[in-house]
Structure formats: structure tokens, C-alpha cells
Design a protein around this motif. Structure first.
Motif, PDB file in Angstrom:
ATOM      1  N   LYS A 118       1.013  -1.166  -0.145  1.00 16.62           N
ATOM      2  CA  LYS A 118      -0.034  -0.001   0.003  1.00 16.62           C
ATOM      3  C   LYS A 118       0.892   1.218  -0.060  1.00 16.62           C
ATOM      4  O   LYS A 118       0.422   2.221  -0.102  1.00 16.62           O
ATOM      5  CB  LYS A 118      -0.838  -0.027   1.156  1.00 16.62           C
ATOM      6  CG  LYS A 118      -2.213   0.543   1.013  1.00 16.62           C
ATOM      7  CD  LYS A 118      -2.999  -0.087   2.147  1.00 16.62           C
ATOM      8  CE  LYS A 118      -2.785   0.397   3.703  1.00 16.62           C
ATOM      9  NZ  LYS A 118      -3.722  -0.062   4.736  1.00 16.62           N
ATOM     10  N   THR A 161       0.925  -5.804  15.779  1.00 16.11           N
ATOM     11  CA  THR A 161       0.901  -6.840  16.858  1.00 16.11           C
ATOM     12  C   THR A 161       1.611  -8.032  16.201  1.00 16.11           C
ATOM     13  O   THR A 161       2.125  -8.933  16.884  1.00 16.11           O
ATOM     14  CB  THR A 161      -0.573  -7.313  17.350  1.00 16.11           C
ATOM     15  OG1 THR A 161      -1.363  -7.743  15.997  1.00 16.11           O
ATOM     16  CG2 THR A 161      -1.100  -6.019  17.866  1.00 16.11           C
ATOM     17  N   THR A 164      -1.849 -10.213  12.103  1.00 17.96           N
ATOM     18  CA  THR A 164      -2.325 -10.370  10.692  1.00 17.96           C
ATOM     19  C   THR A 164      -1.371 -11.205   9.954  1.00 17.96           C
ATOM     20  O   THR A 164      -1.860 -12.361   9.188  1.00 17.96           O
ATOM     21  CB  THR A 164      -2.568  -9.104  10.203  1.00 17.96           C
ATOM     22  OG1 THR A 164      -3.214  -8.198  10.745  1.00 17.96           O
ATOM     23  CG2 THR A 164      -3.521  -9.176   8.789  1.00 17.96           C
TER      24      THR A 164
HETATM   25  C1  PRP Z   1      -2.658  -2.468   9.029  1.00 20.59           C
HETATM   26  C2  PRP Z   1      -1.779  -3.629   8.056  1.00 20.59           C
HETATM   27  C3  PRP Z   1      -1.857  -5.097   8.628  1.00 20.59           C
HETATM   28  C4  PRP Z   1      -2.283  -4.799   9.916  1.00 20.59           C
HETATM   29  C5  PRP Z   1      -1.190  -5.016  10.808  1.00 20.59           C
HETATM   30  O1  PRP Z   1      -4.119  -2.786   8.322  1.00 20.59           O
HETATM   31  O2  PRP Z   1      -1.848  -3.253   6.704  1.00 20.59           O
HETATM   32  O3  PRP Z   1      -2.876  -5.676   7.434  1.00 20.59           O
HETATM   33  O4  PRP Z   1      -3.034  -3.525  10.243  1.00 20.59           O
HETATM   34  O5  PRP Z   1      -1.728  -5.260  12.196  1.00 20.59           O
HETATM   35  P1  PRP Z   1      -1.139  -6.249  13.225  1.00 20.59           P
HETATM   36  O6  PRP Z   1       0.117  -6.615  13.135  1.00 20.59           O
HETATM   37  O7  PRP Z   1      -1.620  -5.819  14.511  1.00 20.59           O
HETATM   38  O8  PRP Z   1      -2.023  -7.490  12.789  1.00 20.59           O
HETATM   39  P2  PRP Z   1      -5.326  -1.857   8.632  1.00 20.59           P
HETATM   40  O9  PRP Z   1      -6.018  -2.505   9.692  1.00 20.59           O
HETATM   41  O10 PRP Z   1      -4.878  -0.507   8.847  1.00 20.59           O
HETATM   42  O11 PRP Z   1      -6.168  -1.978   7.335  1.00 20.59           O
HETATM   43  P3  PRP Z   1      -6.054  -2.232   5.846  1.00 20.59           P
HETATM   44  O12 PRP Z   1      -6.256  -3.557   5.650  1.00 20.59           O
HETATM   45  O13 PRP Z   1      -7.021  -1.404   5.226  1.00 20.59           O
HETATM   46  O14 PRP Z   1      -4.442  -1.823   5.252  1.00 20.59           O
END
Ligand code: PRP
Length: 222
Positions: A118, A161, A164
Motif C-alpha cells: 500500500k 501486533t 495479521t
Molecule cells: C494494517 C496493516 C496490516 C495490519 C497489521 O492494516 O496493513 O494489515 O494493520 O496489524 P497487526 O500487526 O496488529 O496485525 P489496517 O488494519 O490498517 O487495514 P488495511 O487492511 O486497510 O490496510
């Protein structure tokens, strides 16, 4: 004096920013009960809060329709722009990282490599600094899908964290840099309303200290 207008990033950073304003002594009840309103008075009319998407916070501050903004370093690195970045607010902490399938040898060998992100500018800058020729594909969200679908060998994304990544069989291959929320100021406003801006910054710094102190007390007593 007209209120200082501050653009706040909606979503992830919103709660911590509002808490910080409250610790500074501003009444944020209008923001807390905003409904669908996007411009809200804060305190006794000293501040006006505008809620916007991260990249738009930068646009509004750069164009001077908002005096200040609160936005993540991730968006600053990706969007660039001309404004002053005056304070690391210490919340919204996460990091930029290259991630890929567990045990991946993405950095090895000389085969053609593709990365999805992104944040194509951040990704390009990182791989260029490594002297690596990498094709970058822009994805708008849930970029973790790209290696799972076979579109890219790795991703450049925000890791907070790490869950994901973990839940999708991916892992950090390399950390790029730490990220947190920053206070930014329009360049002309920094000169024209210098005293007010400096006052607000030192108020914010004191509030950050108070919040840290509160957290220390809380963790001692819990
Ligand atoms: C962000 C990033 C990851 C996630 C990481 O996405 O792109 O997907 O957070 O967080 P974690 O390490 O705590 O799991 P976001 O939730 O901002 O949404 P997006 O999918 O639209 O990018």
C-alpha cells in the motif's frame, strides 16, 4: 483570535489523539459525540478539530486549510509534502517491515522479485537503498493477500501486533523503520502564529508526560 484548526486522522489514531487533547485540558465532548459531523469545536473555541483520512490530513495541512495535523509517520513517508513535523506523539506505534511466507528466501538469489504494498514509495526507497531491482505492485488494502495469491513474493506493510501476518502464515523478513503518530504544522502558520503553536506543542509535551506518569502508576498498582 480564530481557533487553530487541527486535522486528526480518523480511525486508529483518533482515540489516543482525543485522549491527549483531554489530558491537555480541552473539553472534547463534541468530538466524542460527533455522530456524522466532521468539523467539531474543542475546548472553549481555542481549537477546531477536523476528522480526515490520513493522506488528506497532509493535504489539508500542506494547503493551509488546517493549521496542524496528527498523522502517522507511515503516511508522511509515503506522501512526503512540505510542512513542519514538530513532535513525535509516542502513540500509534508500529513498524514498516518486509514480510513474506514463513521461511521464505525472498532476499536470496538474483531471480526477478515482486513486492506488493500500500506504500509503493516506501517500498521502492527501501529496495533501492539495498541495490535490489524489485517490481512493486500497489495494493489498496489487506496486502497480506498478495503472497497468498501468488501475486508477489513479499509485501511491505505496517506491522503492529504481528497477528495479521501470523494468522496468514507470513512473517517479518526484515524491519524497515519504526512508526508513530506525529504532529505536523503548516509552514506559513508556523511563522505567523508561532507563539500559539509553540504554546500548544509544549502543552502537548506536558500532557504526554502526564499520560506516561499515569501509565506508570497504573502498571505499578495493577
Ligand atoms: C494494517 C496493516 C496490516 C495490519 C497489521 O492494516 O496493513 O494489515 O494493520 O496489524 P497487526 O500487526 O496488529 O496485525 P489496517 O488494519 O490498517 O487495514 P488495511 O487492511 O486497510 O490496510
Amino acid at each position: 483570535m480564530k481557533p487553530l484548526r487541527i486535522a486528526l486522522t480518523k480511525g486508529r489514531l483518533e482515540k489516543d489523539t482525543v485522549s491527549l487533547l483531554e489530558t491537555m485540558g480541552y473539553d472534547c465532548s463534541e468530538v466524542r459525540n460527533k455522530g456524522r459531523r466532521l468539523i467539531l469545536p474543542v475546548g472553549d473555541g481555542e481549537l477546531e478539530v477536523v476528522l480526515a483520512k490520513a493522506a488528506d490530513v497532509i493535504t489539508y495541512v500542506e494547503q493551509g486549510v488546517c493549521d496542524l495535523g496528527v498523522v502517522g509517520k507511515d503516511t508522511i513517508l509515503e506522501s512526503g509534502g512540505s510542512f513542519f513535523e514538530v513532535l513525535d506523539l509516542g502513540f500509534g506505534k508500529c513498524r514498516f517491515a518486509v514480510a513474506g511466507p514463513k521461511g521464505s528466501d525472498f532476499f536470496e538469489g538474483y531471480s526477478a522479485k515482486t513486492v506488493a504494498s500500500k506504500y509503493p514509495k516506501v517500498a521502492r526507497t527501501f529496495f533501492e537503498s539495498r541495490g535490489m531491482d524489485v517490481r512493486i505492485i500497489k495494493i489498496e488494502g489487506s496486502v497480506e493477500l498478495a503472497p497468498l495469491l501468488g501475486l508477489a513474493g513479499a509485501i511491505v506493510d505496517i506491522v503492529e501486533t504481528g497477528s495479521t501476518l501470523k494468522e496468514n502464515g507470513l512473517e517479518v523478513l526484515e524491519t524497515i523503520c519504526p512508526i508513530s503518530a506525529r504532529l505536523i504544522v503548516n509552514a506559513a502558520v508556523m511563522k505567523l502564529r508561532k507563539e500559539e503553536i509553540e504554546g500548544l506543542i509544549s502543552q502537548m509535551e506536558s500532557a504526554m508526560e502526564l499520560e506516561k506518569e499515569g501509565q506508570r502508576c497504573y502498571s505499578r498498582s495493577s
